[in-house]
Design an enzyme around this catalytic site. Sequence first.
Site, PDB file in Angstrom:
ATOM      1  N   ASP A 172       1.340  23.409  11.189  1.00 53.95           N
ATOM      2  CA  ASP A 172       1.078  22.989  12.595  1.00 53.95           C
ATOM      3  C   ASP A 172       0.427  23.836  13.364  1.00 53.95           C
ATOM      4  OD1 ASP A 172       3.446  24.719  12.383  1.00 53.95           O
ATOM      5  OD2 ASP A 172       4.603  22.902  12.971  1.00 53.95           O
ATOM      6  N   ASP A 189      15.734  31.655   8.881  1.00 58.98           N
ATOM      7  CA  ASP A 189      15.625  31.537   7.440  1.00 58.98           C
ATOM      8  C   ASP A 189      14.356  31.828   6.865  1.00 58.98           C
ATOM      9  OD1 ASP A 189      13.901  29.370   8.424  1.00 58.98           O
ATOM     10  OD2 ASP A 189      15.561  27.699   8.537  1.00 58.98           O
ATOM     11  N   ASP A 212      11.078  30.911   4.364  1.00 58.37           N
ATOM     12  CA  ASP A 212      10.460  29.875   3.620  1.00 58.37           C
ATOM     13  C   ASP A 212       9.443  30.367   2.846  1.00 58.37           C
ATOM     14  OD1 ASP A 212      11.544  27.671   4.848  1.00 58.37           O
ATOM     15  OD2 ASP A 212      10.511  27.823   6.568  1.00 58.37           O
TER      16      ASP A 212
HETATM   17  P1  ATP Z   1      12.115  27.551  12.618  1.00 60.42           P
HETATM   18  O1  ATP Z   1      12.782  27.682  11.344  1.00 60.42           O
HETATM   19  O2  ATP Z   1      12.446  28.809  13.562  1.00 60.42           O
HETATM   20  O3  ATP Z   1      12.679  26.230  13.280  1.00 60.42           O
HETATM   21  P2  ATP Z   1       9.678  27.333  11.479  1.00 60.42           P
HETATM   22  O4  ATP Z   1       8.507  27.546  11.768  1.00 60.42           O
HETATM   23  O5  ATP Z   1      10.163  28.052   9.917  1.00 60.42           O
HETATM   24  O6  ATP Z   1      10.695  27.679  12.716  1.00 60.42           O
HETATM   25  P3  ATP Z   1      10.201  24.825  10.039  1.00 60.42           P
HETATM   26  O7  ATP Z   1      10.638  23.408  10.200  1.00 60.42           O
HETATM   27  O8  ATP Z   1      11.279  25.530   9.030  1.00 60.42           O
HETATM   28  O9  ATP Z   1       9.978  25.590  11.126  1.00 60.42           O
HETATM   29  O10 ATP Z   1       9.187  24.684   8.944  1.00 60.42           O
HETATM   30  C1  ATP Z   1       8.567  25.867   8.030  1.00 60.42           C
HETATM   31  C2  ATP Z   1       7.199  26.113   8.336  1.00 60.42           C
HETATM   32  O11 ATP Z   1       6.527  24.559   7.586  1.00 60.42           O
HETATM   33  C3  ATP Z   1       6.281  25.939   9.789  1.00 60.42           C
HETATM   34  O12 ATP Z   1       6.340  27.455  10.121  1.00 60.42           O
HETATM   35  C4  ATP Z   1       4.995  25.567   9.437  1.00 60.42           C
HETATM   36  O13 ATP Z   1       4.215  26.248   9.033  1.00 60.42           O
HETATM   37  C5  ATP Z   1       5.317  24.200   8.529  1.00 60.42           C
HETATM   38  N1  ATP Z   1       5.468  22.992   9.308  1.00 60.42           N
HETATM   39  C6  ATP Z   1       7.052  22.484   9.431  1.00 60.42           C
HETATM   40  N2  ATP Z   1       6.763  21.250  10.314  1.00 60.42           N
HETATM   41  C7  ATP Z   1       5.575  20.953  10.171  1.00 60.42           C
HETATM   42  C8  ATP Z   1       4.851  19.784  10.572  1.00 60.42           C
HETATM   43  N3  ATP Z   1       5.437  18.750  11.280  1.00 60.42           N
HETATM   44  N4  ATP Z   1       3.528  19.733  10.417  1.00 60.42           N
HETATM   45  C9  ATP Z   1       2.915  20.765   9.842  1.00 60.42           C
HETATM   46  N5  ATP Z   1       3.532  21.793   9.492  1.00 60.42           N
HETATM   47  C10 ATP Z   1       4.738  21.932   9.703  1.00 60.42           C
HETATM   48 MG    MG Z   2      11.943  27.751   9.202  1.00 58.43          MG
END
Ligand code: ATP
Ligand code: MG
Length: 467
Positions: free
Chosen positions: A171, A73, A75
């Site tokens: 994070d 996805d 963001d």
């Molecule tokens: P995936 O979608 O593959 O699981 P992702 O890194 O995109 O991985 P998401 O949960 O979609 O994870 O979150 C998007 C972004 O938001 C992350 O890349 C990170 O920068 C931020 N993020 C998400 N969760 C947290 C958290 N608990 N603390 C700090 N930043 C976060």
């Molecule tokens: Mg994501």
Amino acid sequence: MNSASGNDPQALREPVLTTTSARIVTRDQHPVSRSQISDNALKVLYRLIGAGHQAFLVGGCLRDILVGIEPKDFDIATDALPDEVRALFRNARLIGRRFRLAHVRFGREVIEVATFRGAAADDAPQMERQALPSRRRSTQENEPAAALSGSGMILRDNVYGTIEDDAARRDFTINALYYTPADFCLYDFAGGLEDIEQRRVRLIGDPAQRYREDPVRILRALRFAAKLGFDLEAETAAAIPDTAELLLDVPPARLFDEVVKLLLHGQGEDTFDWLCRFGIFTMLFPEAAACTERDPTQNTFIRTALANTDNRIVEDLPVTPGFLYAALLWPAVVAEKERQEAAGASPKEALVAAGAEVIARQQAHTSVPRRFSTWMREAWELQPRLESPTPRQVQRLMSHPRFRAAYDFLVVRERAGHATGGMGDWWTRFQAADEHARQAMLGALRPGTGRGGPRRRRRRRKPSAAS
Ligand code: ATP
Ligand code: MG
């Protein structure tokens, strides 16, 4: 700021940000191209930029592209406030209380658009930051924009800020990369590019503090390590043992979602290893963990189920949290069933009661939504029926709505060496057989063990107490 029509992919542009706190990598120096980005995400970016806002792809999608994985996805981070985003897109909806953000929907694809988040209260992460413009506040005026719990956990985080603030609140360094089609540059605020090169997961800021703010980051660290085949950077790993028990304070509903993400992303078996290595599996599934420690065949079973799920993801077959949870809790169900039988319950009653009790006890750790728990119990309760069907029951079992799931579950048990009388294989052959061969297979089945016999049939059916 620049307007971005962006028609010439080769065009090198001046960076739209003149920040000193990011490493800026121009288009000719990085591999991210628009062809790897979903058209809908590009549409959202261009509309925001066209309206005079800053808008960047951020986080997992860039990390995945750089590692060579197709992003699941996209963001977007922007300086537009949630209400401004909503005004720009008819298909946008504001969601979330903990973090307010906009979901822009295009059919089945949802593009998440979040306003740059500012540093809450006095927990400024240890990153170089520029002088900030006046910080904007949440539009929900009747509650504080940001709030921490007694242990320092972030409860609400709706203070907005600059892109530098936003990067500092993310994070991991590998998740704090930004890309905008306004200039095709990558902005690396926390050294994420180098960490991708070195293949390591590193928390931004002080690891213990960042885990205390949000213990779910522990699970995310392990998930990314497994998913990307990375290592944990030493301090990011070292802070886990002292903070892991804070996971017990995370609401079970959030933990359910996180466990699903942890184990259903395609590297579930590796993630399970990471969880066990840090003692986290025991915290999330104490009852099942106790069983797997006592009985190595149950450990083999969980690994086999996770490997099976990983393969299904590779083959693009559907996977469900129901199957995952049914497998994770099965060792506990078997143990509880034995206890119930020892106390005098019939095998069938014992299985029904064990399923209900194990799920009820698990709710205290990670909640199990009802639509999945019903599914799990049906799949469990079908196990003995698939193991010893009478010829007459075979057709009925095959038209049971949970047959497919229960059969898959049986096959995994058989593959893990559980005593199933070879019936997983029997059902596989039976489904593939023609009518003639099926009749022969039915004829060779052991006659039933009295189930469905005359005495039973006369009894009025009573719903089971536990179902
Ligand atoms: P995936 O979608 O593959 O699981 P992702 O890194 O995109 O991985 P998401 O949960 O979609 O994870 O979150 C998007 C972004 O938001 C992350 O890349 C990170 O920068 C931020 N993020 C998400 N969760 C947290 C958290 N608990 N603390 C700090 N930043 C976060
Ligand atoms: Mg994501």
